[in-house]
Scaffold this motif. Structure first.
Motif, PDB file in Angstrom:
ATOM      1  N   PRO A  72       0.823  -1.220   0.000  1.00 31.54           N
ATOM      2  CA  PRO A  72       0.000   0.000   0.000  1.00 31.54           C
ATOM      3  C   PRO A  72       0.854   1.265   0.000  1.00 31.54           C
ATOM      4  CG  PRO A  72       0.030  -0.999   2.183  1.00 31.54           C
ATOM      5  CD  PRO A  72       0.717  -1.965   1.262  1.00 31.54           C
ATOM      6  N   LYS A  73       0.335   2.326  -0.620  1.00 31.63           N
ATOM      7  CA  LYS A  73       1.019   3.611  -0.647  1.00 31.63           C
ATOM      8  C   LYS A  73       0.314   4.601   0.268  1.00 31.63           C
ATOM      9  CE  LYS A  73       2.561   3.127  -5.453  1.00 31.63           C
ATOM     10  NZ  LYS A  73       2.530   3.730  -6.810  1.00 31.63           N
ATOM     11  N   THR A  74       1.015   5.648   0.623  1.00 33.73           N
ATOM     12  CA  THR A  74       0.422   6.688   1.458  1.00 33.73           C
ATOM     13  C   THR A  74      -0.698   7.390   0.693  1.00 33.73           C
ATOM     14  OG1 THR A  74       2.532   7.067   2.565  1.00 33.73           O
ATOM     15  CG2 THR A  74       0.859   8.793   2.766  1.00 33.73           C
ATOM     16  N   ILE A  75      -1.852   7.521   1.344  1.00 29.51           N
ATOM     17  CA  ILE A  75      -3.007   8.149   0.717  1.00 29.51           C
ATOM     18  C   ILE A  75      -3.039   9.633   1.083  1.00 29.51           C
ATOM     19  CG2 ILE A  75      -5.510   8.164   0.538  1.00 29.51           C
ATOM     20  CD1 ILE A  75      -4.208   5.708  -0.645  1.00 29.51           C
ATOM     21  N   ARG A  76      -3.222  10.472   0.088  1.00 25.38           N
ATOM     22  CA  ARG A  76      -3.304  11.914   0.324  1.00 25.38           C
ATOM     23  C   ARG A  76      -4.616  12.444  -0.250  1.00 25.38           C
ATOM     24  NH1 ARG A  76       1.623  13.648   2.087  1.00 25.38           N
ATOM     25  NH2 ARG A  76       3.421  12.342   1.577  1.00 25.38           N
ATOM     26  N   LEU A  77      -5.243  13.339   0.491  1.00 27.03           N
ATOM     27  CA  LEU A  77      -6.507  13.914   0.044  1.00 27.03           C
ATOM     28  C   LEU A  77      -6.280  14.892  -1.101  1.00 27.03           C
ATOM     29  CD1 LEU A  77      -8.323  14.736   3.407  1.00 27.03           C
ATOM     30  CD2 LEU A  77      -8.921  12.951   1.773  1.00 27.03           C
ATOM     31  N   PRO A  78      -7.133  14.853  -2.123  1.00 29.14           N
ATOM     32  CA  PRO A  78      -7.069  15.878  -3.176  1.00 29.14           C
ATOM     33  C   PRO A  78      -7.351  17.251  -2.567  1.00 29.14           C
ATOM     34  CG  PRO A  78      -8.416  14.016  -3.861  1.00 29.14           C
ATOM     35  CD  PRO A  78      -8.149  13.838  -2.403  1.00 29.14           C
ATOM     36  N   ILE A  79      -6.648  18.264  -3.045  1.00 31.37           N
ATOM     37  CA  ILE A  79      -6.799  19.620  -2.529  1.00 31.37           C
ATOM     38  C   ILE A  79      -7.422  20.525  -3.592  1.00 31.37           C
ATOM     39  CG2 ILE A  79      -5.595  21.628  -1.580  1.00 31.37           C
ATOM     40  CD1 ILE A  79      -5.502  19.267   0.265  1.00 31.37           C
ATOM     41  N   THR A  80      -8.504  21.202  -3.218  1.00 32.36           N
ATOM     42  CA  THR A  80      -9.140  22.133  -4.144  1.00 32.36           C
ATOM     43  C   THR A  80      -8.275  23.385  -4.286  1.00 32.36           C
ATOM     44  OG1 THR A  80     -11.336  21.366  -3.461  1.00 32.36           O
ATOM     45  CG2 THR A  80     -11.226  23.473  -4.624  1.00 32.36           C
ATOM     46  N   ALA A 113     -10.888  23.165  -9.903  1.00 36.46           N
ATOM     47  CA  ALA A 113      -9.622  22.466 -10.121  1.00 36.46           C
ATOM     48  C   ALA A 113      -9.118  21.914  -8.798  1.00 36.46           C
ATOM     49  CB  ALA A 113      -8.577  23.405 -10.733  1.00 36.46           C
ATOM     50  N   GLU A 114      -8.620  20.684  -8.840  1.00 32.25           N
ATOM     51  CA  GLU A 114      -8.067  20.076  -7.628  1.00 32.25           C
ATOM     52  C   GLU A 114      -6.737  19.401  -7.940  1.00 32.25           C
ATOM     53  OE1 GLU A 114     -10.985  17.210  -6.337  1.00 32.25           O
ATOM     54  OE2 GLU A 114     -10.149  15.624  -7.610  1.00 32.25           O
ATOM     55  N   TRP A 115      -5.834  19.444  -6.969  1.00 34.81           N
ATOM     56  CA  TRP A 115      -4.505  18.844  -7.116  1.00 34.81           C
ATOM     57  C   TRP A 115      -4.487  17.523  -6.376  1.00 34.81           C
ATOM     58  CZ3 TRP A 115      -0.255  18.079  -9.530  1.00 34.81           C
ATOM     59  CH2 TRP A 115       0.888  17.612  -8.898  1.00 34.81           C
ATOM     60  N   ASN A 116      -4.156  16.452  -7.095  1.00 33.49           N
ATOM     61  CA  ASN A 116      -4.052  15.128  -6.507  1.00 33.49           C
ATOM     62  C   ASN A 116      -2.582  14.756  -6.444  1.00 33.49           C
ATOM     63  OD1 ASN A 116      -4.065  12.278  -6.016  1.00 33.49           O
ATOM     64  ND2 ASN A 116      -6.195  12.207  -6.715  1.00 33.49           N
ATOM     65  N   ASN A 167      -4.875  27.000   0.148  1.00 33.18           N
ATOM     66  CA  ASN A 167      -4.697  25.602  -0.263  1.00 33.18           C
ATOM     67  C   ASN A 167      -3.464  25.440  -1.146  1.00 33.18           C
ATOM     68  OD1 ASN A 167      -7.037  25.158   1.106  1.00 33.18           O
ATOM     69  ND2 ASN A 167      -8.257  24.526  -0.658  1.00 33.18           N
ATOM     70  N   LEU A 168      -3.246  26.427  -2.022  1.00 31.43           N
ATOM     71  CA  LEU A 168      -2.078  26.382  -2.900  1.00 31.43           C
ATOM     72  C   LEU A 168      -0.793  26.415  -2.075  1.00 31.43           C
ATOM     73  CD1 LEU A 168      -1.475  26.412  -6.001  1.00 31.43           C
ATOM     74  CD2 LEU A 168      -1.138  28.881  -5.780  1.00 31.43           C
ATOM     75  N   LYS A 169      -0.798  27.258  -1.040  1.00 32.95           N
ATOM     76  CA  LYS A 169       0.367  27.366  -0.160  1.00 32.95           C
ATOM     77  C   LYS A 169       0.564  26.095   0.655  1.00 32.95           C
ATOM     78  CE  LYS A 169       2.310  30.336   3.457  1.00 32.95           C
ATOM     79  NZ  LYS A 169       2.077  31.536   4.313  1.00 32.95           N
ATOM     80  N   GLU A 170      -0.547  25.482   1.053  1.00 33.69           N
ATOM     81  CA  GLU A 170      -0.485  24.281   1.896  1.00 33.69           C
ATOM     82  C   GLU A 170       0.231  23.126   1.196  1.00 33.69           C
ATOM     83  OE1 GLU A 170      -3.602  21.085   3.920  1.00 33.69           O
ATOM     84  OE2 GLU A 170      -4.275  23.113   3.424  1.00 33.69           O
ATOM     85  N   VAL A 171       0.070  23.025  -0.117  1.00 34.11           N
ATOM     86  CA  VAL A 171       0.712  21.937  -0.865  1.00 34.11           C
ATOM     87  C   VAL A 171       2.024  22.384  -1.514  1.00 34.11           C
ATOM     88  CG1 VAL A 171      -1.391  20.633  -1.283  1.00 34.11           C
ATOM     89  CG2 VAL A 171      -0.772  22.464  -2.852  1.00 34.11           C
ATOM     90  N   ASN A 172       2.508  23.561  -1.069  1.00 37.71           N
ATOM     91  CA  ASN A 172       3.816  24.074  -1.516  1.00 37.71           C
ATOM     92  C   ASN A 172       3.891  24.253  -3.037  1.00 37.71           C
ATOM     93  OD1 ASN A 172       4.935  24.106   1.145  1.00 37.71           O
ATOM     94  ND2 ASN A 172       5.233  21.884   0.996  1.00 37.71           N
TER      95      ASN A 172
END
Length: 231
Positions: free
Chosen positions: A164-172, A212-215, A183-188
């Motif tokens: 299994p891999k680490t699961i990360r929540l998609p960020i809007t 738009a969301e970043w996965n 949110n943009l800052k939170e995901v660097n």
């Protein structure tokens, strides 16, 4: 002190009467209530409440109010079962809000549903990214039924002995044409990176993007336009 006993008796009777009425009508699950049922429940509660604190109203008046409301509800159930055309008016009808992976904004507006509310409803179905959804239907009771895209269905990694891999929540990152800078800052990620990614998908301005969301797990930016681009 003498006024407390009549109120106690009337309250207990009102509760039992409403409970019996609910059982007779078959409304055993609150989550299944339609808009009409919800209004009817409020009216019933108001009738019983007013009768309890009205000095001129007793058990007979409460029983009569519950009986009349019960008859109206029962007749409504018969009408909706016998005449299909009345169901959409009295019970409402389901709305397709995601069709073949695309948001149907007209249906969302009609049902007063925004992106944040949709995300909440999807999460309740264990769906954490709109990009995973092939079809989503807003039911008459306010819940959402979801059919995932085939690639996101069923098979588990355990079946193939895959670690299994680490699961990360998609960020809007963009909601209704506006960048969510926190949110943009939170995901660097930077504004320049976002503009570059949008350009890759043939978007010339953030204003063209409805959502738009970043996965991070997939390393991709999922984008939905305000209007479908011509092909």
């Amino acid at each position: 002190m003498q006024n407390l006993m009549p109120i106690f008796i009337e309250t207990l009777f009102g509760f039992l009467a409403l409970f019996i009425l609910t059982k007779v009508l078959g409304k055993t699950q609150i989550i299944q209530l339609t808009a009409f049922d919800f209004i009817a429940a409020l009216v019933l509660g108001e009738l019983v409440g007013n009768a309890i604190f009205d000095d001129k109203a007793g058990i007979i008046e409460i029983a009569f109010a519950v009986l009349v409301a019960g008859i109206v509800l029962y007749l409504t159930e018969i009408i909706t079962q016998k005449y299909k055309g009345t169901r959409s008016l009295l019970e409402g009808q389901p709305s397709i809000i995601i069709h073949k992976g695309k948001l149907i904004r007209e249906e969302m507006k009609k049902n007063k549903l925004d992106i944040n509310q949709l995300q909440h409803l999807l999460r309740s179905k264990d769906v954490f990214s709109i990009s995973e959804v092939e079809y989503a239907i807003l039911e008459t009771d306010g819940t959402v039924s979801v059919m995932k895209k085939s690639i996101h269905q069923t098979t588990t990694k355990q079946d193939f002995n895959i670690a299994p891999k680490t699961i990360r929540l998609p960020i809007t990152l963009i909601n209704d044409g506006e960048v969510l800078w926190d949110n943009l800052k939170e995901v660097n990620l930077s504004e320049g990176w976002l503009e570059q990614e949008l350009t890759k998908q043939e978007f010339h301005s953030v204003k063209e993007v409805f959502y738009a969301e970043w996965n991070e797990g997939k390393g991709e930016l999922f984008v939905l336009p305000f209007t479908e681009k011509e092909t």
